[in-house]
Design a protein around this motif. Structure first.
Motif, PDB file in Angstrom:
ATOM      1  N   THR A   1     -51.230  34.060 -10.050  1.00  0.00           N
ATOM      2  CA  THR A   1     -51.652  34.813  -8.872  1.00  0.00           C
ATOM      3  C   THR A   1     -52.689  34.051  -8.069  1.00  0.00           C
ATOM      4  O   THR A   1     -52.599  33.938  -6.837  1.00  0.00           O
ATOM      5  CB  THR A   1     -52.239  36.174  -9.296  1.00  0.00           C
ATOM      6  N   SER A   2     -53.674  33.494  -8.745  1.00  0.00           N
ATOM      7  CA  SER A   2     -54.772  32.804  -8.069  1.00  0.00           C
ATOM      8  C   SER A   2     -54.314  31.501  -7.435  1.00  0.00           C
ATOM      9  O   SER A   2     -54.736  31.158  -6.333  1.00  0.00           O
ATOM     10  CB  SER A   2     -55.911  32.531  -9.063  1.00  0.00           C
ATOM     11  N   ALA A   3     -53.437  30.779  -8.123  1.00  0.00           N
ATOM     12  CA  ALA A   3     -52.951  29.502  -7.601  1.00  0.00           C
ATOM     13  C   ALA A   3     -52.126  29.711  -6.334  1.00  0.00           C
ATOM     14  O   ALA A   3     -52.205  28.916  -5.392  1.00  0.00           O
ATOM     15  CB  ALA A   3     -52.131  28.776  -8.653  1.00  0.00           C
ATOM     16  N   VAL A   4     -51.336  30.783  -6.306  1.00  0.00           N
ATOM     17  CA  VAL A   4     -50.539  31.095  -5.115  1.00  0.00           C
ATOM     18  C   VAL A   4     -51.459  31.401  -3.931  1.00  0.00           C
ATOM     19  O   VAL A   4     -51.235  30.939  -2.811  1.00  0.00           O
ATOM     20  CB  VAL A   4     -49.611  32.293  -5.380  1.00  0.00           C
TER      21      VAL A   4
ATOM     22  N   SER B   1     -46.786  24.590  -5.673  1.00  0.00           N
ATOM     23  CA  SER B   1     -45.722  23.990  -6.467  1.00  0.00           C
ATOM     24  C   SER B   1     -45.716  24.659  -7.829  1.00  0.00           C
ATOM     25  O   SER B   1     -46.761  24.735  -8.490  1.00  0.00           O
ATOM     26  CB  SER B   1     -45.957  22.484  -6.629  1.00  0.00           C
ATOM     27  N   VAL B   2     -44.553  25.176  -8.241  1.00  0.00           N
ATOM     28  CA  VAL B   2     -44.463  25.878  -9.518  1.00  0.00           C
ATOM     29  C   VAL B   2     -44.970  24.986 -10.654  1.00  0.00           C
ATOM     30  O   VAL B   2     -44.536  23.859 -10.797  1.00  0.00           O
ATOM     31  CB  VAL B   2     -43.012  26.315  -9.811  1.00  0.00           C
ATOM     32  N   GLY B   3     -45.857  25.501 -11.457  1.00  0.00           N
ATOM     33  CA  GLY B   3     -46.368  24.771 -12.610  1.00  0.00           C
ATOM     34  C   GLY B   3     -47.502  23.834 -12.255  1.00  0.00           C
ATOM     35  O   GLY B   3     -48.614  23.951 -12.768  1.00  0.00           O
ATOM     36  N   ASN B   4     -47.242  22.903 -11.361  1.00  0.00           N
ATOM     37  CA  ASN B   4     -48.248  21.908 -11.008  1.00  0.00           C
ATOM     38  C   ASN B   4     -49.479  22.544 -10.375  1.00  0.00           C
ATOM     39  O   ASN B   4     -50.625  22.183 -10.690  1.00  0.00           O
ATOM     40  CB  ASN B   4     -47.639  20.880 -10.044  1.00  0.00           C
ATOM     41  N   SER B   5     -49.259  23.501  -9.488  1.00  0.00           N
ATOM     42  CA  SER B   5     -50.386  24.192  -8.858  1.00  0.00           C
ATOM     43  C   SER B   5     -51.181  24.985  -9.889  1.00  0.00           C
ATOM     44  O   SER B   5     -52.409  25.096  -9.796  1.00  0.00           O
ATOM     45  CB  SER B   5     -49.891  25.138  -7.753  1.00  0.00           C
ATOM     46  N   TYR B   6     -50.488  25.511 -10.899  1.00  0.00           N
ATOM     47  CA  TYR B   6     -51.166  26.280 -11.937  1.00  0.00           C
ATOM     48  C   TYR B   6     -52.083  25.378 -12.766  1.00  0.00           C
ATOM     49  O   TYR B   6     -53.234  25.727 -13.044  1.00  0.00           O
ATOM     50  CB  TYR B   6     -50.150  26.952 -12.875  1.00  0.00           C
ATOM     51  N   ILE B   7     -51.561  24.219 -13.167  1.00  0.00           N
ATOM     52  CA  ILE B   7     -52.358  23.280 -13.955  1.00  0.00           C
ATOM     53  C   ILE B   7     -53.564  22.802 -13.147  1.00  0.00           C
ATOM     54  O   ILE B   7     -54.684  22.709 -13.669  1.00  0.00           O
ATOM     55  CB  ILE B   7     -51.503  22.065 -14.385  1.00  0.00           C
TER      56      ILE B   7
ATOM     57  N   SER C   1     -40.533  23.600 -12.972  1.00  0.00           N
ATOM     58  CA  SER C   1     -41.452  22.911 -12.066  1.00  0.00           C
ATOM     59  C   SER C   1     -40.705  22.087 -11.017  1.00  0.00           C
ATOM     60  O   SER C   1     -39.633  21.536 -11.284  1.00  0.00           O
ATOM     61  CB  SER C   1     -42.383  21.993 -12.862  1.00  0.00           C
ATOM     62  N   ASP C   2     -41.299  21.996  -9.835  1.00  0.00           N
ATOM     63  CA  ASP C   2     -40.739  21.138  -8.787  1.00  0.00           C
ATOM     64  C   ASP C   2     -40.933  19.657  -9.128  1.00  0.00           C
ATOM     65  O   ASP C   2     -40.251  18.799  -8.583  1.00  0.00           O
ATOM     66  CB  ASP C   2     -41.435  21.430  -7.441  1.00  0.00           C
ATOM     67  N   ASP C   3     -41.884  19.393 -10.002  1.00  0.00           N
ATOM     68  CA  ASP C   3     -42.193  18.015 -10.388  1.00  0.00           C
ATOM     69  C   ASP C   3     -42.507  18.007 -11.882  1.00  0.00           C
ATOM     70  O   ASP C   3     -43.662  18.023 -12.301  1.00  0.00           O
ATOM     71  CB  ASP C   3     -43.385  17.497  -9.581  1.00  0.00           C
ATOM     72  N   CYS C   4     -41.449  17.982 -12.678  1.00  0.00           N
ATOM     73  CA  CYS C   4     -41.594  18.083 -14.123  1.00  0.00           C
ATOM     74  C   CYS C   4     -42.469  16.953 -14.685  1.00  0.00           C
ATOM     75  O   CYS C   4     -43.364  17.187 -15.501  1.00  0.00           O
ATOM     76  CB  CYS C   4     -40.212  18.063 -14.771  1.00  0.00           C
ATOM     77  N   LYS C   5     -42.214  15.734 -14.244  1.00  0.00           N
ATOM     78  CA  LYS C   5     -42.987  14.593 -14.756  1.00  0.00           C
ATOM     79  C   LYS C   5     -44.456  14.700 -14.346  1.00  0.00           C
ATOM     80  O   LYS C   5     -45.353  14.419 -15.148  1.00  0.00           O
ATOM     81  CB  LYS C   5     -42.406  13.278 -14.254  1.00  0.00           C
ATOM     82  N   GLY C   6     -44.686  15.111 -13.093  1.00  0.00           N
ATOM     83  CA  GLY C   6     -46.063  15.244 -12.626  1.00  0.00           C
ATOM     84  C   GLY C   6     -46.824  16.288 -13.426  1.00  0.00           C
ATOM     85  O   GLY C   6     -47.991  16.087 -13.779  1.00  0.00           O
ATOM     86  N   LEU C   7     -46.151  17.422 -13.724  1.00  0.00           N
ATOM     87  CA  LEU C   7     -46.788  18.475 -14.515  1.00  0.00           C
ATOM     88  C   LEU C   7     -47.082  17.971 -15.925  1.00  0.00           C
ATOM     89  O   LEU C   7     -48.175  18.193 -16.459  1.00  0.00           O
ATOM     90  CB  LEU C   7     -45.885  19.702 -14.570  1.00  0.00           C
ATOM     91  N   TYR C   8     -46.110  17.287 -16.519  1.00  0.00           N
ATOM     92  CA  TYR C   8     -46.287  16.763 -17.875  1.00  0.00           C
ATOM     93  C   TYR C   8     -47.458  15.777 -17.931  1.00  0.00           C
ATOM     94  O   TYR C   8     -48.327  15.861 -18.819  1.00  0.00           O
ATOM     95  CB  TYR C   8     -45.008  16.086 -18.351  1.00  0.00           C
TER      96      TYR C   8
END
Length: 333
Positions: free
Chosen positions: A115-118, A125-131, A162-169
């Motif tokens: 919620t906060s990241a949105v 970006s799904v996942g990345n913005s959360y991290i 995630s829109d960027d799986c490698k970036g999130l990882y």
């Protein structure tokens, strides 16, 4: 306690409290919390149990406070929460590690992060913005162990979408200090890259709602749009009319539409199929649910997959049926 929870369950869900204006909702929420705490006073349960129950009630209240604005906007589109609307975290000692003994505390913080990241990130970006949010000073949790748990839960639940799986990882591995979690996320990531765009879909033979065997090798000359859903998943069911329209649009094309039900009772799935006159290929195969979840890294639904005519993966986290961009993607294949 069970009787109390059963008696208030109808009044503690989106469908009920989204109908209430903000003032009535807040009074209602406080009343529910008071009922739980009053019940606790009638028993000598010990300090540890009392701590868990009191904070469990606070977490539940915070969760509903966080969700109400979204639920209310579905009823009143121009609703804006008042300046006096309570901060969901205000009544929680969020950096107290003892809260980790309450099973849904981690989940609450994960949902709070989403919620906060949105709200905070224009380049969402799904996942990345959360991290990124968890790693920022904006995140109110400062306790390292609690933050580690939220990081892990975020990575587990968003790596596959995630829109960027490698970036999130890479970001997760750079922040996390937990070697056990790092190993698990690495294994998950390595499995995921096997499903990247351009990779062949794994061999798959499943059973449909009528008990017929469905071998995906027979669809090699077709584009496949796969909808993974459940009878209890409201967002999944809301997309069914759009899925039907999409199928009608491509009825003369070599496109197959497949639904795969998970964690649902057969009669409830069959009833929904009948109600909507759903003419897709409808998979119901409980024995292979775990295999499907592992194969496609399914951690949440609805989830959509798009496969090209050669059985090659185009997107393991495809657009939902109501997204106009999906039509363009299918036409491009």
């Amino acid at each position: 306690k069970r009787k109390l929870e059963d008696s208030i369950s109808l009044y503690n869900g989106f469908g009920y409290y989204s109908q209430l204006n903000e003032s009535r909702f807040l009074k209602h929420l406080n009343s529910l919390e008071k009922s739980r705490l009053d019940l606790l006073k009638n028993f000598d349960v010990g300090k540890d149990f009392e701590f868990l129950e009191v904070n469990s009630a606070s977490i539940d209240k915070a969760h509903v406070l966080m969700n109400y604005p979204f639920a209310r906007k579905k009823i009143i589109r121009d609703y804006v929460q008042s300046n006096n609307y309570p901060d969901p975290l205000k009544e929680l000692d969020i950096n107290n590690e003892r809260l980790l003994n309450i099973p849904h505390y981690n989940l609450f913080l994960f949902l709070y992060v989403i919620t906060s990241a949105v709200d905070e990130n224009e380049n969402y970006s799904v996942g990345n913005s959360y991290i990124n949010y968890i790693d920022s000073e904006s995140f109110a949790v400062t306790n390292k162990n609690i933050k580690e748990e939220v990081l892990y839960l975020t990575a587990v639940n968003t790596l596959s979408t995630s829109d960027d799986c490698k970036g999130l990882y890479d970001k997760y591995m750079n922040i996390s200090q937990n070697k056990t979690y790092q190993k698990e996320i690495t294994e998950k990531y390595l499995d995921l890259i096997k499903l990247n765009k351009g990779q062949p879909i794994p061999e798959l033979e499943l059973t449909d709602i009528n008990g017929k065997n469905i071998n995906f090798d027979n669809f090699k000359d077709y584009i496949l749009y796969i909808d993974i859903w459940a009878s209890w998943c409201k967002p999944c069911i809301e997309e069914i009319p759009n899925l039907i329209q999409l199928q009608e649009r491509f009825k003369n094309e070599k496109v197959k539409f497949i639904t795969i039900a998970r964690k649902s009772e057969k009669d409830k799935i069959a009833k929904l199929i009948a109600i909507h006159n759903l003419k897709t290929i409808n998979i119901y195969d409980p024995e292979n649910e775990k295999r499907i979840e592992d194969m496609f890294q399914i951690t949440s639904i609805p989830r959509y997959l798009l496969i090209n005519k050669n059985g090659i993966i185009y997107d393991i986290s495809a657009k939902k049926p109501s997204d106009a961009e999906l039509i363009t993607q299918i036409n491009s294949l």
